[in-house]
Design a protein around this motif. Structure first.
Motif, PDB file in Angstrom:
ATOM      1  N   UNK A  47     -59.548 -17.397   7.882  1.00  4.53           N
ATOM      2  CA  UNK A  47     -60.560 -18.397   7.528  1.00  4.53           C
ATOM      3  C   UNK A  47     -59.960 -19.767   7.205  1.00  4.53           C
ATOM      4  N   UNK A  48     -58.623 -19.838   7.122  1.00  4.79           N
ATOM      5  CA  UNK A  48     -57.985 -21.080   6.680  1.00  4.79           C
ATOM      6  C   UNK A  48     -56.831 -21.440   7.608  1.00  4.79           C
ATOM      7  N   UNK A  49     -56.468 -22.718   7.602  1.00  2.00           N
ATOM      8  CA  UNK A  49     -55.362 -23.181   8.433  1.00  2.00           C
ATOM      9  C   UNK A  49     -54.029 -22.942   7.749  1.00  2.00           C
ATOM     10  N   UNK A  50     -53.118 -23.896   7.905  1.00  5.28           N
ATOM     11  CA  UNK A  50     -51.814 -23.761   7.255  1.00  5.28           C
ATOM     12  C   UNK A  50     -51.967 -23.901   5.738  1.00  5.28           C
ATOM     13  N   UNK A  51     -51.070 -23.262   5.023  1.00  2.00           N
ATOM     14  CA  UNK A  51     -51.081 -23.315   3.561  1.00  2.00           C
ATOM     15  C   UNK A  51     -49.723 -23.823   3.092  1.00  2.00           C
ATOM     16  N   UNK A  52     -49.724 -24.943   2.394  1.00  2.00           N
ATOM     17  CA  UNK A  52     -48.511 -25.473   1.770  1.00  2.00           C
ATOM     18  C   UNK A  52     -48.658 -25.397   0.262  1.00  2.00           C
ATOM     19  N   UNK A  53     -47.583 -25.015  -0.417  1.00  2.00           N
ATOM     20  CA  UNK A  53     -47.604 -24.884  -1.877  1.00  2.00           C
ATOM     21  C   UNK A  53     -46.443 -25.683  -2.444  1.00  2.00           C
ATOM     22  N   UNK A  54     -46.747 -26.651  -3.293  1.00  2.00           N
ATOM     23  CA  UNK A  54     -45.727 -27.407  -4.026  1.00  2.00           C
ATOM     24  C   UNK A  54     -45.867 -27.021  -5.494  1.00  2.00           C
ATOM     25  N   UNK A  55     -44.818 -26.437  -6.040  1.00  2.00           N
ATOM     26  CA  UNK A  55     -44.895 -25.909  -7.408  1.00  2.00           C
ATOM     27  C   UNK A  55     -43.647 -26.327  -8.176  1.00  2.00           C
ATOM     28  N   UNK A  56     -43.856 -26.959  -9.313  1.00  2.00           N
ATOM     29  CA  UNK A  56     -42.729 -27.398 -10.127  1.00  2.00           C
ATOM     30  C   UNK A  56     -42.851 -26.946 -11.563  1.00  2.00           C
ATOM     31  N   UNK A  57     -41.706 -26.770 -12.203  1.00  2.00           N
ATOM     32  CA  UNK A  57     -41.682 -26.385 -13.604  1.00  2.00           C
ATOM     33  C   UNK A  57     -40.443 -26.982 -14.260  1.00  2.00           C
ATOM     34  N   UNK A  58     -40.323 -26.765 -15.576  1.00  2.00           N
ATOM     35  CA  UNK A  58     -39.203 -27.354 -16.304  1.00  2.00           C
ATOM     36  C   UNK A  58     -37.869 -26.773 -15.861  1.00  2.00           C
ATOM     37  N   UNK A  59     -37.847 -25.448 -15.600  1.00  4.15           N
ATOM     38  CA  UNK A  59     -36.625 -24.769 -15.202  1.00  4.15           C
ATOM     39  C   UNK A  59     -36.988 -23.589 -14.311  1.00  4.15           C
ATOM     40  N   UNK A  60     -35.975 -22.970 -13.709  1.00  2.96           N
ATOM     41  CA  UNK A  60     -36.219 -21.788 -12.893  1.00  2.96           C
ATOM     42  C   UNK A  60     -36.873 -20.693 -13.725  1.00  2.96           C
ATOM     43  N   UNK A  61     -36.449 -20.571 -14.982  1.00  2.00           N
ATOM     44  CA  UNK A  61     -36.980 -19.517 -15.865  1.00  2.00           C
ATOM     45  C   UNK A  61     -38.457 -19.719 -16.185  1.00  2.00           C
ATOM     46  N   UNK A  62     -38.969 -20.944 -16.001  1.00  2.00           N
ATOM     47  CA  UNK A  62     -40.366 -21.237 -16.324  1.00  2.00           C
ATOM     48  C   UNK A  62     -41.286 -21.161 -15.110  1.00  2.00           C
ATOM     49  N   UNK A  63     -40.749 -20.792 -13.946  1.00  2.00           N
ATOM     50  CA  UNK A  63     -41.583 -20.634 -12.753  1.00  2.00           C
ATOM     51  C   UNK A  63     -42.335 -19.305 -12.842  1.00  2.00           C
ATOM     52  N   UNK A  64     -43.637 -19.380 -13.041  1.00  2.00           N
ATOM     53  CA  UNK A  64     -44.470 -18.183 -13.177  1.00  2.00           C
ATOM     54  C   UNK A  64     -44.637 -17.526 -11.803  1.00  2.00           C
ATOM     55  N   UNK A  65     -44.688 -16.195 -11.789  1.00  2.00           N
ATOM     56  CA  UNK A  65     -44.888 -15.416 -10.542  1.00  2.00           C
ATOM     57  C   UNK A  65     -43.776 -15.670  -9.530  1.00  2.00           C
ATOM     58  N   UNK A  66     -42.562 -15.958 -10.007  1.00  2.00           N
ATOM     59  CA  UNK A  66     -41.454 -16.302  -9.116  1.00  2.00           C
ATOM     60  C   UNK A  66     -41.143 -15.175  -8.131  1.00  2.00           C
ATOM     61  N   UNK A  67     -41.182 -13.931  -8.613  1.00  2.00           N
ATOM     62  CA  UNK A  67     -40.875 -12.800  -7.733  1.00  2.00           C
ATOM     63  C   UNK A  67     -41.915 -12.666  -6.620  1.00  2.00           C
TER      64      UNK A  67
END
Length: 269
Positions: free
Chosen positions: A139-159
């Protein structure tokens, strides 16, 4: 009973899993006592979680509506109620009310569009939408995600991002952290500047969440690139209080976040 009246009645939820995402964010998996979801929702809607005798607050439902077995809530520890919620163990009960608010227009305006998701610090409000669009991929075209946080440890759902999102065709994930960190070989820098570096195609429809200062400068960056305000959606669920337009504490001008939002297109604000 009307839909509004039904959302005011607390329902029992049972915690079946607790996942530690970052040093101050945990994701709680909640089901009804008889199993399955406590209630149905759409991407971008919220629910009121309560521990009787402690308090209640509004949180994004971070699981996709396409998941019929459970609901998930990613909660940052930042106050009295969230301190209590972070102490919950598997098997504990909470009360859940909802769903509240207007969802992202996944069934109307977003269909057939190329999508750009932009998130800073907390990915929670957009995770439900991203996974919904992944489920109904055609139902959708291309999907781009830009996600930033303070540190690698603060990236939620990283796995989940690394093991699932990054490996799917038609999905491009761009991660950044604020400062250099040992063990991180990805991009370093703030989200607004990174958006300009990525230089996304201006035909995309943007869904954005994050702290107000990030949203302000990211919107400026998007406008510099040529995006119009009617191409950009955001969610303001953090301003919601009662959820049904009775307390008046979430109004912005002539808008009530709980009744008119929390999802808004920027030209509506």
């Amino acid at each position: 009973m009307s839909k509004v009246e039904e959302t005011l009645i607390p329902k029992i939820g049972v915690v079946t899993e607790v996942r530690v995402d970052t040093p101050d964010v945990k994701t709680f998996r909640v089901v009804a006592p008889e199993g399955g979801k406590v209630f149905e929702h759409m991407p971008g809607q919220c629910a009121m979680l309560s521990i009787p005798g402690v308090g209640e607050a509004m949180f994004s439902i971070t699981s996709s509506p396409t998941n019929k077995e459970f609901m998930e809530f990613s909660i940052k520890k930042c106050g009295c109620l969230t301190e209590w919620l972070h102490q919950m163990d598997v098997g504990q009960m909470v009360t859940v009310r909802g769903p509240y608010g207007k969802c992202f227009p996944v069934e109307t305006e977003l269909k057939g569009k190329n999508l750009l998701f932009i998130a800073g610090i907390g990915l929670a409000p957009l995770r439900s939408v991203i996974n919904y669009c992944r489920h109904y991929r055609d139902n959708y075209g291309t999907i781009d995600i830009i996600y930033g946080s303070r540190s690698k440890d603060d990236l939620v759902d990283y796995e989940e991002i690394q093991e699932e999102w990054c490996k799917e065709a038609g999905i491009n994930v761009h991660l950044t952290i604020d400062r250099e960190q040992e063990g991180w070989d990805g991009h370093v820098g703030f989200v607004p500047n990174y958006v300009k570096e990525v230089n996304p195609d201006i035909s995309k429809t943007v869904l954005m969440c994050g702290p107000p200062i990030m949203i302000k400068f990211t919107l400026q960056a998007l406008e510099e690139l040529g995006f119009k305000k009617d191409q950009v959606y955001t969610t303001m669920e953090l301003r919601m209080k009662c959820g049904v337009g009775k307390c008046g504490r979430c109004n912005i001008g002539d808008k009530y976040v709980c009744k008119d939002g929390p999802v808004f297109r920027f030209d509506e604000l």
